[in-house]
Scaffold this motif. Sequence first.
Motif, short mmCIF file in Angstrom:
data_model
loop_
_atom_site.label_atom_id
_atom_site.label_comp_id
_atom_site.label_asym_id
_atom_site.label_seq_id
_atom_site.Cartn_x
_atom_site.Cartn_y
_atom_site.Cartn_z
N ASP A 88 12.29 66.03 2.99
CA ASP A 88 13.57 66.09 3.72
C ASP A 88 14.64 65.14 3.35
OD1 ASP A 88 12.59 68.06 4.98
OD2 ASP A 88 12.16 67.16 6.68
N ALA A 89 13.90 63.64 2.58
CA ALA A 89 14.80 62.59 2.26
C ALA A 89 14.34 61.94 1.15
CB ALA A 89 14.88 61.65 3.43
N THR A 90 14.83 61.15 0.48
CA THR A 90 14.44 60.56 -0.88
C THR A 90 13.58 59.36 -0.50
OG1 THR A 90 16.72 61.07 -2.03
CG2 THR A 90 15.18 59.36 -2.85
N VAL A 91 12.57 59.28 -1.36
CA VAL A 91 11.57 58.05 -1.16
C VAL A 91 12.18 57.10 -2.22
CG1 VAL A 91 9.16 57.41 -1.53
CG2 VAL A 91 9.84 59.72 -0.58
N GLU A 92 12.64 55.79 -1.80
CA GLU A 92 12.80 54.88 -2.40
C GLU A 92 11.82 53.91 -2.42
OE1 GLU A 92 16.43 53.01 -1.46
OE2 GLU A 92 17.44 55.16 -0.97
N TYR A 93 11.35 53.24 -3.48
CA TYR A 93 10.23 52.20 -3.62
C TYR A 93 10.66 51.14 -4.67
CZ TYR A 93 8.99 55.75 -7.45
OH TYR A 93 9.04 56.60 -8.52
N GLN A 94 10.05 50.22 -4.47
CA GLN A 94 10.26 48.89 -5.57
C GLN A 94 9.23 47.86 -5.29
OE1 GLN A 94 13.97 47.26 -4.01
NE2 GLN A 94 12.91 46.06 -2.45
N ALA A 95 9.23 47.03 -6.31
CA ALA A 95 8.06 46.13 -6.22
C ALA A 95 8.26 44.74 -7.28
CB ALA A 95 6.66 46.58 -6.66
N ASP A 96 7.97 43.81 -6.76
CA ASP A 96 8.37 42.44 -7.35
C ASP A 96 7.74 42.32 -8.79
OD1 ASP A 96 10.01 41.95 -5.33
OD2 ASP A 96 9.00 40.29 -4.61
N GLN A 102 7.53 47.89 -1.63
CA GLN A 102 8.29 48.39 -0.54
C GLN A 102 8.52 49.68 -0.91
OE1 GLN A 102 12.73 47.58 0.87
NE2 GLN A 102 11.44 46.23 2.17
N ILE A 103 8.48 50.51 0.33
CA ILE A 103 8.81 51.96 0.38
C ILE A 103 9.53 52.21 1.47
CG2 ILE A 103 7.74 54.26 0.77
CD1 ILE A 103 5.50 53.52 -0.80
N LEU A 104 10.99 52.89 1.35
CA LEU A 104 11.62 53.32 2.13
C LEU A 104 11.92 54.80 2.27
CD1 LEU A 104 14.67 50.83 1.49
CD2 LEU A 104 12.78 50.75 3.32
N TYR A 105 11.70 55.39 3.27
CA TYR A 105 11.83 56.71 3.70
C TYR A 105 12.31 57.09 5.12
CZ TYR A 105 10.44 61.65 4.37
OH TYR A 105 10.61 63.32 4.62
N ASP A 106 13.49 57.74 5.17
CA ASP A 106 14.21 58.15 6.15
C ASP A 106 14.21 57.00 7.03
OD1 ASP A 106 15.59 59.51 7.87
OD2 ASP A 106 13.72 60.86 8.71
N ASP A 107 13.47 56.70 8.31
CA ASP A 107 13.53 55.72 9.16
C ASP A 107 12.44 54.70 8.93
OD1 ASP A 107 15.97 55.95 10.28
OD2 ASP A 107 15.12 57.44 11.99
N ILE A 108 11.60 55.07 7.92
CA ILE A 108 10.37 54.52 7.52
C ILE A 108 10.48 53.39 6.67
CG2 ILE A 108 7.80 54.92 6.96
CD1 ILE A 108 7.92 57.87 8.19
N LYS A 109 9.83 52.19 6.97
CA LYS A 109 9.55 51.31 5.74
C LYS A 109 8.33 50.90 5.74
CE LYS A 109 11.89 47.31 6.46
NZ LYS A 109 13.01 46.44 6.76
N LEU A 110 7.83 50.58 4.54
CA LEU A 110 6.37 50.31 4.40
C LEU A 110 6.37 49.15 3.45
CD1 LEU A 110 3.31 50.39 4.73
CD2 LEU A 110 3.21 52.18 2.90
N ASN A 111 5.59 47.91 3.74
CA ASN A 111 5.64 46.89 3.20
C ASN A 111 4.06 46.57 2.88
OD1 ASN A 111 8.47 45.55 2.52
ND2 ASN A 111 8.43 46.09 4.66
N ALA A 112 3.67 46.12 1.48
CA ALA A 112 2.44 45.62 1.27
C ALA A 112 2.48 44.86 -0.13
CB ALA A 112 1.31 46.70 1.39
N ASP A 113 1.22 44.27 -0.54
CA ASP A 113 1.05 43.86 -1.80
C ASP A 113 0.79 44.92 -2.71
OD1 ASP A 113 1.35 40.75 -2.50
OD2 ASP A 113 -0.30 41.42 -3.83
N PHE A 114 0.08 45.79 -2.36
CA PHE A 114 -0.29 46.93 -3.34
C PHE A 114 -0.08 48.17 -2.68
CE2 PHE A 114 -3.71 49.85 -5.19
CZ PHE A 114 -3.13 49.81 -6.32
N ILE A 115 0.66 49.13 -3.16
CA ILE A 115 0.86 50.53 -2.66
C ILE A 115 0.60 51.54 -3.81
CG2 ILE A 115 2.46 52.06 -1.55
CD1 ILE A 115 3.86 49.98 -0.57
N ILE A 116 0.00 52.71 -3.56
CA ILE A 116 -0.28 53.94 -4.12
C ILE A 116 0.70 55.02 -3.72
CG2 ILE A 116 -1.87 55.33 -5.30
CD1 ILE A 116 -3.74 53.36 -5.16
#
Length: 888
Positions: A75-83, A102-116
């Motif tokens: 339903d929404a765009t998945v935005e993601y980034q990493a340092d 970091q991942i941004l999706y709608d009202d959800i925000k996920l932060n971690a050192d490693f994401i798949i």
Amino acid sequence: MNKDSKAYSQKAYSQSVLYQLTVLLCLFFSTPIFAQSTTDSTFQPTDSAVNLLDSATSSVDSLGFNAAKHQSDLDATVEYQADDSIVLDMSEKKAYLYGNAQILYDDIKLNADFIIIDFDKKDVFATGIIQDTTQKYVGRPSFEDDGKIYEADTMRYNFESKKGISYGVLTTEKDGFIHGERILRDSLENIYVKTARFTTCNLPDPHFYIKADKIKVIPQKQIITGPANLVIADINTPLVVPFGFFPIPEKRKHGILFPNFGESVDRGFNLRGLGYYVPVNDYVDVQVAADIYFRGSWGATFRSNYYRKYRYRGNLQFSFNRNEFGEPEAPNFRVSNDYSLRWNYTRDAKAKPGSSFSANVNFVTSSFLKNNTTNYQDIISTNSNSSVSYSKGFFNRKLNLSLASNMNQNLTTGALNMTLPQLTANVSRQMPFKNFTAKNATAKSFMRNLGISYQGTFRNEISTVDTVLIAGIGETFGRPKLSTTPNFLEDVKSGISHSIPISTSFKALKWVTVSPNFNFNEYRYLKTTEQTWDSDNDTLLVDNNIRGFDRTYSYRTSIGLSTILYGMKLFKKESPLQAIRHVVRPNISAVWSPDFSTGEENGYRTVQTDTPSVFSTYSIYENGSLGRPNSGAQASLNFGVGNNLEIKVKSAKDTANGGVKKVKIIESLNFGSGYNFLADSFNLAVFRISGNTTILNKIRMTFNSSFDPYGYELTEYGTKSRRITDYAWNTMKKLGHFTQSNLSIATNLNPEAFKRKTSENVNEDELEFINNNIQNYVDFNLPWSLTLNYNFRATTPVLLESTISQSINFSGDIKLTENWKIGVNSGYDITNKELAITSLNLFRDLHCWQMEFEWFPIGRQMFSFGIHVKSSTLQDLKLNRRRSWFDF
């Protein structure tokens, strides 16, 4: 719920879910529990949570991106980034994010050192890493959904189904923290926790918690738990519940208030403050509590807090205590019924501009504080003051109306002086000639500054004692009148006054301010005084209740001259003392008013005394509450001098002012007296001396004294001295006598104790309350604090021995260890060589709990002990709340 509209309560944390769980654990075997059974459905793992991570493919294309967007059929765009970097596996449709990802999706925000990210399955997997150097696990996943934050060791979430599973999770529910070995989140945002720990302690390894194998959390609604028990310091307690159902709405919750335990010599062991808390709505709460003594005494308290941001704040408390002292069969057995009514209300200035309302009512029977509190300041209090006031301005505040009631209560004698009510109308100073023009500067200033104002006052005044007032209130509500109960309403004094001052000011000789003034006053009373001589009993009879509507008036005129003189002494630049500055404010005024003590039209009468043909004069308005015309003509010349002394010294710290620091030596030193040329005796008035200063920016000193220039002589029996019309220099070869002197010295040797507390991580409303009542908290950040107060009072009946009273009061605490403090409140009566009532306090900071032990070894044989859960605000600030027995 909007936090701006949340009613603040100092005990709001006692209504947390943890507190309810603890209550149930403590009362399980004696009280029915409000609960419902649960099944295995309270924890429902899904197939997708069996394996957190599938094997990654070996075919990986490194693209070197560190930010990207991906639009799929979601339903929404998945935005993601990493340092560090982003690696895309095009064949498997996966993205690997390294370094503060970091991942941004709608009202959800996920932060971690490693994401798949798996775009095909719409899954995301997050984990931290173990540092090579420290071998610490860092970069733990943090998942935020609509303001709700979850932390975990590892986490998996599906964007399409909105289901997730986490391991080693920490999340929050209101003021509590939930630790779980494994947590599953379903599409309805319900949370299933395996091997759960629920606590208000914000440490990774909490000091205490409720332990349960399975917990289901329905956000903002309820918690369902299986078997649970209370664990303290990793020790399982025998307090267990088999299951439970606990509502957790966003609004504040009902809850039990735990008591303090204590002992009193004359009333035995006791539990004080056992009660229940009810949030009525978003703005008002209610607490009811009871005090139970094991020897028959008891008490009840009703308290309500109300708060609406930018509108109002306050509380209402009523307490009744029935105290039984001694054994019922003993001849010294007595019963004391004690009352207390406290009401505080403050309206925000922005709520209704142009009007104000405030209340500060503190009515107690004279025995209440003596019998029912351990608050040190309350115990040593001798007076209690109350006030309620309302004011409103009209016509751009040119007309101001105010309605006020005041009460002054002597807690030693029980005497009450009440103004009930006082209505005042003020017309602000009007200057009809403010645009006046003239060539002569003096005439122009005189006319432009000419102003007139008005004040009208209606007042009811009552003087009685607290027991009579309570009896009168009881009769109002239907209680039978006792034959020994006086009617305090007969002692009401009512009156009306009008005051019209006319004044102006202008400059003379360039440096002198001249201030002419004329004042007219009128008085009207509904009751007057009549004195008659009872010749049969040789007694003077005084009746203060002669009803009528009598009027009198007075007027006076004056002119004052004042100026300001400056003296400055400068020193060389290399001198540590740079300058001395002395400011002198001399003033002189002439006052005239006629003699209003002649003629019945002015309210003065004569009455025969015990000596035949000898009459004395009295005023029928002498019992009036608003004043009366002066007796005797007045043509006085009054004079006074005010002083201020400062120095400037070099200071390496004060670089903002060029390395020079200003030090006040004498903040104020004032002298004043007067001479009445028309008085038949004692023309020269008593000299008044007063002053204050601050020494070393820490020691505050104030003083005042009266110096009488007239002589004294002993009376016939030599037990008293009386003033005579001759000067002391003529009769005693001395300038005069200091008849009364007062000195007060106060210091806080650790001023850091009263600085405002600040923190970015605490509740705003609670932080405001803490700063407004900082004296009620023990600050474990300070190693010590000490407050000293010295009072000296001397009254000198000339020719007789002076009456001198001296006392010193002190309070403070010292930090014994990181988490232990001991405090003391006491004093010493130097005159009577007696130690004042003393309290010893022992404080223990338990991080998420607080413990306090209070003991009165001198004056009142009693102690109290309490352990309380702290709010997260107090944990962050490292403060412990001081508690008195009536403060819930």
